[in-house]
Design a protein around this motif. Structure first.
Motif, PDB file in Angstrom:
ATOM      1  N   PRO A 291       0.935  -1.192  -0.014  1.00 22.56           N
ATOM      2  CA  PRO A 291      -0.082  -0.130  -0.031  1.00 22.56           C
ATOM      3  C   PRO A 291       0.993   1.290   0.095  1.00 22.56           C
ATOM      4  CG  PRO A 291      -0.088  -1.190   1.984  1.00 22.56           C
ATOM      5  CD  PRO A 291       0.450  -2.003   1.116  1.00 22.56           C
ATOM      6  N   SER A 292       2.024   1.103   0.723  1.00 17.69           N
ATOM      7  CA  SER A 292       2.936   2.357   0.616  1.00 17.69           C
ATOM      8  C   SER A 292       3.281   2.776  -1.067  1.00 17.69           C
ATOM      9  CB  SER A 292       4.167   2.167   1.102  1.00 17.69           C
ATOM     10  OG  SER A 292       5.090   3.100   0.985  1.00 17.69           O
ATOM     11  N   LEU A 293       3.676   1.806  -1.607  1.00 18.02           N
ATOM     12  CA  LEU A 293       3.939   1.818  -3.152  1.00 18.02           C
ATOM     13  C   LEU A 293       2.679   2.489  -3.900  1.00 18.02           C
ATOM     14  CD1 LEU A 293       6.175   1.873  -5.372  1.00 18.02           C
ATOM     15  CD2 LEU A 293       5.466  -0.690  -5.797  1.00 18.02           C
ATOM     16  N   ALA A 294       1.553   1.973  -3.482  1.00 14.87           N
ATOM     17  CA  ALA A 294       0.377   2.508  -4.263  1.00 14.87           C
ATOM     18  C   ALA A 294       0.092   4.132  -3.797  1.00 14.87           C
ATOM     19  CB  ALA A 294      -0.846   1.791  -3.619  1.00 14.87           C
ATOM     20  N   ALA A 295       0.463   4.361  -2.477  1.00 11.05           N
ATOM     21  CA  ALA A 295       0.195   5.666  -2.328  1.00 11.05           C
ATOM     22  C   ALA A 295       1.087   6.718  -2.888  1.00 11.05           C
ATOM     23  CB  ALA A 295       0.445   5.929  -0.850  1.00 11.05           C
ATOM     24  N   PHE A 296       2.545   6.004  -2.902  1.00  9.79           N
ATOM     25  CA  PHE A 296       3.366   6.784  -3.637  1.00  9.79           C
ATOM     26  C   PHE A 296       3.149   7.258  -5.130  1.00  9.79           C
ATOM     27  CE2 PHE A 296       6.497   5.847  -0.236  1.00  9.79           C
ATOM     28  CZ  PHE A 296       6.600   7.015   0.225  1.00  9.79           C
ATOM     29  N   GLU A 297       2.829   6.188  -5.729  1.00 11.44           N
ATOM     30  CA  GLU A 297       2.396   6.184  -7.218  1.00 11.44           C
ATOM     31  C   GLU A 297       1.265   6.931  -7.624  1.00 11.44           C
ATOM     32  OE1 GLU A 297       4.204   1.851  -8.734  1.00 11.44           O
ATOM     33  OE2 GLU A 297       2.279   1.913  -8.312  1.00 11.44           O
ATOM     34  N   GLU A 298       0.147   6.907  -6.661  1.00 13.79           N
ATOM     35  CA  GLU A 298      -0.996   7.918  -6.917  1.00 13.79           C
ATOM     36  C   GLU A 298      -0.498   9.277  -6.939  1.00 13.79           C
ATOM     37  OE1 GLU A 298      -5.509   8.677  -5.544  1.00 13.79           O
ATOM     38  OE2 GLU A 298      -4.418   7.073  -4.589  1.00 13.79           O
ATOM     39  N   GLY A 299       0.291   9.577  -5.778  1.00 16.86           N
ATOM     40  CA  GLY A 299       0.827  10.860  -5.408  1.00 16.86           C
ATOM     41  C   GLY A 299       1.524  11.305  -6.673  1.00 16.86           C
ATOM     42  N   LEU A 300       2.365  10.429  -7.227  1.00 18.06           N
ATOM     43  CA  LEU A 300       3.450  10.872  -8.426  1.00 18.06           C
ATOM     44  C   LEU A 300       2.397  11.186  -9.768  1.00 18.06           C
ATOM     45  CD1 LEU A 300       6.032  10.930  -9.713  1.00 18.06           C
ATOM     46  CD2 LEU A 300       5.961   8.481 -10.142  1.00 18.06           C
ATOM     47  N   ASP A 301       1.392  10.241  -9.816  1.00 25.04           N
ATOM     48  CA  ASP A 301       0.248  10.461 -10.880  1.00 25.04           C
ATOM     49  C   ASP A 301      -0.327  11.859 -10.745  1.00 25.04           C
ATOM     50  OD1 ASP A 301      -1.139   9.800 -13.419  1.00 25.04           O
ATOM     51  OD2 ASP A 301      -2.897   9.656 -11.930  1.00 25.04           O
ATOM     52  N   VAL A 302      -0.779  12.114  -9.495  1.00 23.03           N
ATOM     53  CA  VAL A 302      -1.418  13.299  -9.342  1.00 23.03           C
ATOM     54  C   VAL A 302      -0.480  14.631  -9.647  1.00 23.03           C
ATOM     55  CG1 VAL A 302      -2.428  14.865  -7.559  1.00 23.03           C
ATOM     56  CG2 VAL A 302      -3.198  12.627  -7.351  1.00 23.03           C
ATOM     57  N   ARG A 303       0.608  14.574  -9.416  1.00 20.62           N
ATOM     58  CA  ARG A 303       1.625  15.802  -9.270  1.00 20.62           C
ATOM     59  C   ARG A 303       1.871  15.893 -10.858  1.00 20.62           C
ATOM     60  NH1 ARG A 303       4.644  14.721  -3.499  1.00 20.62           N
ATOM     61  NH2 ARG A 303       3.731  16.799  -2.775  1.00 20.62           N
ATOM     62  N   ARG A 304       2.156  14.812 -11.651  1.00 15.72           N
ATOM     63  CA  ARG A 304       2.514  14.755 -13.107  1.00 15.72           C
ATOM     64  C   ARG A 304       1.199  15.411 -13.782  1.00 15.72           C
ATOM     65  NH1 ARG A 304       5.604   8.940 -14.019  1.00 15.72           N
ATOM     66  NH2 ARG A 304       7.556   9.592 -13.541  1.00 15.72           N
ATOM     67  N   ARG A 305       0.132  15.166 -13.436  1.00 24.93           N
ATOM     68  CA  ARG A 305      -0.938  15.568 -14.072  1.00 24.93           C
ATOM     69  C   ARG A 305      -1.141  17.298 -13.644  1.00 24.93           C
ATOM     70  NH1 ARG A 305      -5.502  13.760 -12.232  1.00 24.93           N
ATOM     71  NH2 ARG A 305      -4.699  12.253 -10.932  1.00 24.93           N
ATOM     72  N   SER A 306      -0.715  17.592 -12.531  1.00 25.33           N
ATOM     73  CA  SER A 306      -1.027  19.178 -12.101  1.00 25.33           C
ATOM     74  C   SER A 306       0.300  19.762 -12.637  1.00 25.33           C
ATOM     75  CB  SER A 306      -1.289  19.063 -10.807  1.00 25.33           C
ATOM     76  OG  SER A 306      -0.008  18.557  -9.868  1.00 25.33           O
ATOM     77  N   GLY A 307       1.288  19.140 -13.238  1.00 25.53           N
ATOM     78  CA  GLY A 307       2.517  19.827 -13.541  1.00 25.53           C
ATOM     79  C   GLY A 307       3.450  20.408 -12.241  1.00 25.53           C
ATOM     80  N   ASP A 308       3.149  19.634 -11.368  1.00 25.43           N
ATOM     81  CA  ASP A 308       4.129  19.883  -9.992  1.00 25.43           C
ATOM     82  C   ASP A 308       5.343  19.287 -10.165  1.00 25.43           C
ATOM     83  OD1 ASP A 308       5.289  20.516  -7.604  1.00 25.43           O
ATOM     84  OD2 ASP A 308       3.514  19.633  -6.452  1.00 25.43           O
ATOM     85  N   ALA A 309       6.527  19.917 -10.945  1.00 19.20           N
ATOM     86  CA  ALA A 309       7.702  19.331 -10.986  1.00 19.20           C
ATOM     87  C   ALA A 309       8.418  19.094  -9.667  1.00 19.20           C
ATOM     88  CB  ALA A 309       8.323  20.188 -11.835  1.00 19.20           C
ATOM     89  N   VAL A 310       8.387  19.850  -8.806  1.00 17.80           N
ATOM     90  CA  VAL A 310       9.231  19.671  -7.377  1.00 17.80           C
ATOM     91  C   VAL A 310       8.386  18.567  -6.893  1.00 17.80           C
ATOM     92  CG1 VAL A 310      10.004  20.664  -5.326  1.00 17.80           C
ATOM     93  CG2 VAL A 310      10.072  22.011  -7.552  1.00 17.80           C
ATOM     94  N   GLY A 311       7.228  18.394  -6.842  1.00 15.96           N
ATOM     95  CA  GLY A 311       6.455  17.713  -5.909  1.00 15.96           C
ATOM     96  C   GLY A 311       6.810  16.301  -6.596  1.00 15.96           C
ATOM     97  N   GLU A 312       6.673  16.073  -7.807  1.00 19.13           N
ATOM     98  CA  GLU A 312       6.864  14.861  -8.707  1.00 19.13           C
ATOM     99  C   GLU A 312       8.028  14.204  -8.035  1.00 19.13           C
ATOM    100  OE1 GLU A 312       7.553  13.455 -13.207  1.00 19.13           O
ATOM    101  OE2 GLU A 312       6.682  15.343 -12.684  1.00 19.13           O
ATOM    102  N   ILE A 313       9.210  15.203  -7.969  1.00 22.76           N
ATOM    103  CA  ILE A 313      10.605  14.647  -7.371  1.00 22.76           C
ATOM    104  C   ILE A 313      10.322  13.834  -6.164  1.00 22.76           C
ATOM    105  CG2 ILE A 313      12.993  15.130  -6.970  1.00 22.76           C
ATOM    106  CD1 ILE A 313      12.808  17.390  -9.055  1.00 22.76           C
ATOM    107  N   ARG A 314       9.670  14.593  -5.244  1.00 25.27           N
ATOM    108  CA  ARG A 314       9.362  13.882  -3.903  1.00 25.27           C
ATOM    109  C   ARG A 314       8.576  12.728  -3.921  1.00 25.27           C
ATOM    110  NH1 ARG A 314      10.119  17.661   0.161  1.00 25.27           N
ATOM    111  NH2 ARG A 314      11.922  18.947  -0.116  1.00 25.27           N
TER     112      ARG A 314
END
Length: 477
Positions: A291-314
């Motif tokens: 579930p940890s990986l699922a949370a990180f991957e969803e967060g990564l997807d949300v940030r990519r779709r919103s154009g948050d480059a710095v957040g995407e790195i985190r």
């Protein structure tokens, strides 16, 4: 003789003498001595149980206070609401004063400059000033202003917690005593504002390893306030993150799931992504990798779709961490190199620290102990400016495992033990299975190989000041 008598009456205390010397511009030594006698007599009769040193300082302060004009007295008493060092900008606002007022108090040694924009009021002086504030009838108003000033500071730092983490966390650490005072006053007078302040400080309590305090204050503020919306969501997110790193596998993820649900309902995309990342770390901290990986991957997807480059790195850093924990070195290593490159491009020290660390993990797992030590040292250097004690413990232990792998058993055991001691000191429970397995494989094995000496070396590391452990880790051994 009069000067010598004055010094004697002041018990030779440097601060008291300094205050008296500042008054020679106004009064003769004879007049100073007479006024001091009156003050000492008054203060002694009213505080017989206080130590002589304290009574002398209070008497000197009272005597000096009586010679201030009305405006200076008001500023002096209002300054008592500040604990620790006093930031100039906040003091001007809270005390409704200008630089001239502070300059007069500095001239009279009632306030000391300690930095370009900070002052110090010694505790004995502050206590007397607090008594004057209570007597003025404006104590509640000034404390309200003080709380409002630090609520504004916390809100500003919360908004900049990713882009300027080191700067903001350093500022909050400098003003932590004032933030505590604001929280305690608001708890009695405005629980909703208390929750707002606690929610804005949650990330700082986690990143600067104030885990027990942060959890307590967030829990109490949530209990006292019925406030909903973004403030409650932020408080739940912070509380869940802290509880996760305390090893609470039930309440940590549960509080974070509540926070994530609130952010979804509010439609706040940046905060949702941040909460998902925090959830990923809390789940990882208690060993729930899937579930940890699922949370990180969803967060990564949300940030990519919103154009948050710095957040995407985190978020990418979180994905790398779980892959490492699962032993997927072939997938984790190229992603970690990408993370490190991206972190350098945007000057993100936390992401840079992560990149070095995960590459160090990969090297350690491959048995390349020389490379692993260099990478953990690089990660440690990147982590130190963040003031994150929890993160630095992992780097110190990483260097320790690398040293043990190279045959430097005693250095490895000392560094491993220092990390465990640091966890205990901050109330952290690291239940990460892969990390604990690595520690057993390298530090535990080294301790056994040392035989009877192993216990001695372990105890040396466990009792070592953590600053010394950092120095030992960064050295050559």
């Amino acid at each position: 003789p009069l000067v010598a008598e004055l010094c004697q009456r002041l018990d030779g205390l440097p601060l008291a003498i300094e205050i008296a010397a500042a008054r020679t511009k106004l009064l003769s030594p004879e007049a100073l001595l007479a006024r001091l006698d009156d003050a000492l007599s008054l203060l002694t009769s009213g505080a017989r149980d206080a130590p002589e040193r304290q009574r002398t300082l209070r008497a000197t302060t009272a005597w000096s206070y009586d010679l201030l004009d009305g405006e200076s007295k008001r500023v002096f008493s209002r300054l008592s609401v500040f604990l620790g060092s006093v930031p100039l900008a906040a003091a001007e606002d809270v005390c409704d004063a200008d630089l001239d007022a502070f300059a007069e108090l500095v001239d009279l040694s009632l306030l000391k400059p300690i930095d370009e924009d900070r002052f110090l009021m010694l505790e004995t002086i502050r206590e007397y000033a607090a008594e004057r504030l209570e007597a003025s009838g404006e104590a509640d108003e000034i404390r309200r202003r003080h709380a409002d000033a630090f609520r504004s500071l916390a809100a500003e730092c919360y908004a900049r917690r990713v882009e300027a983490e080191a700067e903001c966390s350093d500022r909050l650490e400098s003003d932590h005593d004032d933030l505590r005072a604001a929280l305690e006053w608001l708890a009695l007078h405005d629980p909703d504002a208390e929750l707002e302040l606690a929610a804005a400080l949650g990330w700082f309590w986690l990143s600067h390893s104030h885990l027990p305090e942060g959890r307590r204050r967030l829990t109490e503020a949530l209990d006292r306030s019925r406030m909903e919306g973004p403030v409650r969501a932020a408080a739940l997110t912070a509380l869940g993150g802290i509880a996760g790193w305390q090893g609470d596998a039930e309440r940590g993820p549960a509080r974070l799931s509540e926070g994530v649900a609130l952010w979804r309902a509010l439609g706040d995309v940046p905060e949702l992504a941040y909460a998902l990342e925090t959830l990923g770390w809390a789940l990882f901290a208690v060993g729930d990798n899937v579930p940890s990986l699922a949370a990180f991957e969803e967060g990564l997807d949300v940030r990519r779709r919103s154009g948050d480059a710095v957040g995407e790195i985190r978020s990418l850093g979180g994905v790398c961490q779980v892959l490492v924990a699962q032993g997927e070195v072939d997938r984790a290593e190229p992603l970690s190199k990408e993370l490190l490159d991206l972190a350098r491009q945007v000057n993100d020290p936390r992401a840079e620290h992560f990149g070095h660390h995960f590459l160090g993990d990969c090297a350690l797992m491959r048995g390349d102990f020389e490379d692993a030590e260099d990478l953990y040292k690089a990660s440690l250097r990147a982590a130190l400016p963040l003031g994150d004690l929890l993160e630095t413990t992992f780097e110190v232990q990483g260097v320790g495992m690398s040293a043990a792998g190279k045959g430097d058993l005693a250095r490895g055991v000392r560094l491993g033990a220092a990390g465990y001691a640091a966890w205990e000191s901050i109330g952290a429970t690291v239940a990460v299975p892969f990390w604990n397995a690595l520690l057993d494989r390298h530090i535990g094995a080294a301790r056994e190989k040392l035989g009877s000496e192993g216990e001695v070396v372990w105890n040396e590391g466990y009792s070592m000041a953590f600053e010394d452990a950092v120095e030992l880790a960064l050295g050559s051994g």
